[in-house]
Write an enzyme that holds these catalytic residues in place. Structure first.
Site, PDB file in Angstrom:
ATOM      1  N   SER A   1       0.806  -1.308  -0.025  1.00  7.50           N
ATOM      2  CA  SER A   1      -0.001  -0.248   0.043  1.00  7.50           C
ATOM      3  C   SER A   1       0.799   1.337   0.088  1.00  7.50           C
ATOM      4  O   SER A   1       0.302   2.394   0.143  1.00  7.50           O
ATOM      5  CB  SER A   1      -0.937  -0.113   1.155  1.00  7.50           C
ATOM      6  OG  SER A   1      -0.257  -0.476   2.365  1.00  7.50           O
TER       7      SER A   1
ATOM      8  N   THR B   1       0.042   3.208   5.479  1.00  7.84           N
ATOM      9  CA  THR B   1       0.949   4.383   5.138  1.00  7.84           C
ATOM     10  C   THR B   1       1.990   4.303   5.697  1.00  7.84           C
ATOM     11  O   THR B   1       1.946   4.111   6.852  1.00  7.84           O
ATOM     12  CB  THR B   1       0.026   5.684   5.289  1.00  7.84           C
ATOM     13  OG1 THR B   1      -1.055   5.929   4.275  1.00  7.84           O
ATOM     14  CG2 THR B   1       0.935   7.023   4.871  1.00  7.84           C
TER      15      THR B   1
ATOM     16  N   THR C   1       1.718   7.058   0.494  1.00  9.31           N
ATOM     17  CA  THR C   1       0.740   5.863   0.438  1.00  9.31           C
ATOM     18  C   THR C   1       0.275   5.883  -1.220  1.00  9.31           C
ATOM     19  O   THR C   1       0.244   6.668  -1.919  1.00  9.31           O
ATOM     20  CB  THR C   1      -0.280   6.132   1.367  1.00  9.31           C
ATOM     21  OG1 THR C   1      -1.015   4.845   1.467  1.00  9.31           O
ATOM     22  CG2 THR C   1      -0.971   7.517   1.069  1.00  9.31           C
TER      23      THR C   1
ATOM     24  N   ARG D   1      -9.755  10.339  -5.684  1.00  7.92           N
ATOM     25  CA  ARG D   1      -9.766  10.440  -4.289  1.00  7.92           C
ATOM     26  C   ARG D   1      -8.422  10.653  -3.790  1.00  7.92           C
ATOM     27  O   ARG D   1      -7.555  10.143  -4.159  1.00  7.92           O
ATOM     28  CB  ARG D   1     -10.241   9.156  -3.924  1.00  7.92           C
ATOM     29  CG  ARG D   1     -10.437   8.798  -2.271  1.00  7.92           C
ATOM     30  CD  ARG D   1      -9.026   8.522  -1.659  1.00  7.92           C
ATOM     31  NE  ARG D   1      -9.400   8.062  -0.152  1.00  7.92           N
ATOM     32  CZ  ARG D   1      -8.262   7.620   0.673  1.00  7.92           C
ATOM     33  NH1 ARG D   1      -7.048   7.682  -0.040  1.00  7.92           N
ATOM     34  NH2 ARG D   1      -8.760   7.381   1.847  1.00  7.92           N
TER      35      ARG D   1
ATOM     36  N   THR E   1      -1.958   7.146  10.219  1.00  3.37           N
ATOM     37  CA  THR E   1      -2.360   6.213   9.197  1.00  3.37           C
ATOM     38  C   THR E   1      -3.562   5.652   9.488  1.00  3.37           C
ATOM     39  O   THR E   1      -4.248   5.561  10.586  1.00  3.37           O
ATOM     40  CB  THR E   1      -1.419   4.859   9.165  1.00  3.37           C
ATOM     41  OG1 THR E   1      -1.892   3.982   8.218  1.00  3.37           O
ATOM     42  CG2 THR E   1      -1.042   4.351  10.495  1.00  3.37           C
ATOM     43  N   GLY E   2      -4.502   5.142   8.378  1.00  2.00           N
ATOM     44  CA  GLY E   2      -5.823   4.534   8.500  1.00  2.00           C
ATOM     45  C   GLY E   2      -6.795   5.107   7.750  1.00  2.00           C
ATOM     46  O   GLY E   2      -6.472   5.418   6.339  1.00  2.00           O
TER      47      GLY E   2
HETATM   48  N1  ASP Z   1      -4.422   6.982   5.434  1.00  2.00           N
HETATM   49  C1  ASP Z   1      -4.561   6.219   4.188  1.00  2.00           C
HETATM   50  C2  ASP Z   1      -5.503   6.911   3.158  1.00  2.00           C
HETATM   51  O1  ASP Z   1      -6.601   6.977   3.465  1.00  2.00           O
HETATM   52  C3  ASP Z   1      -4.518   4.936   3.979  1.00  2.00           C
HETATM   53  C4  ASP Z   1      -3.751   4.053   5.342  1.00  2.00           C
HETATM   54  O2  ASP Z   1      -2.890   4.776   5.826  1.00  2.00           O
HETATM   55  O3  ASP Z   1      -4.018   3.161   5.678  1.00  2.00           O
HETATM   56  O4  ASP Z   1      -5.032   7.052   1.979  1.00  2.00           O
END
Ligand code: ASP
Length: 337
Positions: A65, A197, A215, A225, A248-249
């Site tokens: 990712s 990320t 990311t 997006r 992250t998330g």
């Molecule tokens: N925060 C990142 C996003 O929404 C993805 C991740 O960190 O898992 O693009």
């Protein structure tokens, strides 16, 4: 005499704790941690450390990712988001929805150092990158193509649309607005395992602080997006007078709360890094109890912490820490709440 006494005391017991260099990154991306720390140790700046660590992940496709060949969008294309922030000058460079360029963090740094702008997006960011000498190439891999074709076979489910209906008899788009607007009952990320990320924060012995992220976002995202990662104060924030944080998330939810900015401001007000991280997560959880996410924080003395929200896929959050006391970067974990 009194002055001499006070100065001697201050030399012996300095009021301001000296900075202890530290590099922290989200998730167990060990090689990125090692490269970032080695960069700092061999005389590189905190910005170099952040850039080199994120760049390695872009090459290694950390977790699938970060970098090319991950998170295909609804059209099968991989696009990248990245940012880097200088906590001394408060300069930021960011790219979002970057197409056909692998080294997103490098382009983000070029935005910071070679323009007066802060963020470039999409095709124009690609054009800028090419002008700066980055090579344009296809970010698609066999793996990303497989993910995409499986999703097509599954009638384009799950996806991130709401209050729309497909324009044709097929369940995939193009979509048009549905007649009524319903309150979304989305309580959780479509696929919590499909995203991570790399976020890095770095502090050197002279108190310079930097932060950055890279990311490829979310699998099956709506084309165009942009996640939280390149958004200043959401994906990361750095201020050499207070500290740094990176998140992250579930970026679509997290960016509404600027958790990295909040955490840094809490540390400025005296909160320890763990408490600052926890408060930033709690603020989001109050509105979205099931959101998927985590944050890392470090203050100007090199103390650090992390926090995360507990969802089925995340009962503990893992992150890497490097300090002078360690031979190699240490894998740390924090229980989510
Ligand atoms: N925060 C990142 C996003 O929404 C993805 C991740 O960190 O898992 O693009």
């Amino acid at each position: 005499m009194t002055l001499l006494f006070v100065s001697t005391l201050m030399l012996l017991f300095p009021l301001v704790e000296a900075a202890r260099p530290v590099v922290i990154n989200t998730w167990p991306f060990k090689n990125a941690a090692a490269v970032a720390w080695d960069t700092l140790q061999s005389g590189g700046s905190v910005l170099d450390a952040v850039e080199k660590g994120c760049a390695l992940c872009e090459v290694e496709q950390c977790g699938g990712s970060v970098g090319y060949g991950g998170s295909p969008d609804e059209t099968g294309e991989t696009t990248l988001d990245a940012m880097i922030m200088n906590g001394d000058t408060m300069e930021v460079g960011a790219v979002a929805n970057l197409r056909r360029i692998k080294n997103a963090i490098g382009v983000a740094r070029a935005v910071m150092e070679r323009t007066e702008q802060t963020m470039l997006v999409g095709e124009s960011a690609t054009m800028f990158a090419e002008n700066m000498g980055f090579i344009a190439e296809d970010l698609t891999t066999t793996k990303s193509m497989n993910i995409f074709s499986q999703w097509l076979k599954g009638n384009c489910q799950p996806n991130y649309r709401k209050n729309v209906v497909p324009d044709s008899s097929k369940s995939c788009g193009p979509y048009k607005p549905s007649a009524t607007l319903k309150q979304s009952n989305r309580t959780q990320h479509a696929n919590p395992n499909s995203h991570d990320t790399i976020g890095i924060i770095a502090l050197d012995q002279d108190g310079h602080v930097a932060a950055g992220t890279s990311t490829n976002g979310l699998t099956h995202k709506v084309p165009g997006r942009v996640g939280d990662s390149p958004i200043i104060g959401a994906g990361a924030y750095a201020d050499s007078s207070a500290g740094a944080a990176a998140a992250t998330g579930d970026g679509d939810v997290m960016m509404r709360f600027l958790p990295s900015y909040l955490a840094v401001e809490l540390m400025r007000a005296g909160a320890d890094p763990s408490t600052a991280c926890e408060t930033a997560i709690s603020r989001i959880k109050r509105h979205y109890p099931q959101f998927f996410g985590a944050i890392i924080c470090a203050n100007t003395t090199g103390h650090y912490g992390a926090a995360c929200n507990k969802v089925p896929a995340l009962s503990q959050f893992h992150y890497m820490v490097s300090t002078s006391e360690m031979d190699t970067p240490l894998l740390k974990s924090v229980d989510c709440f």
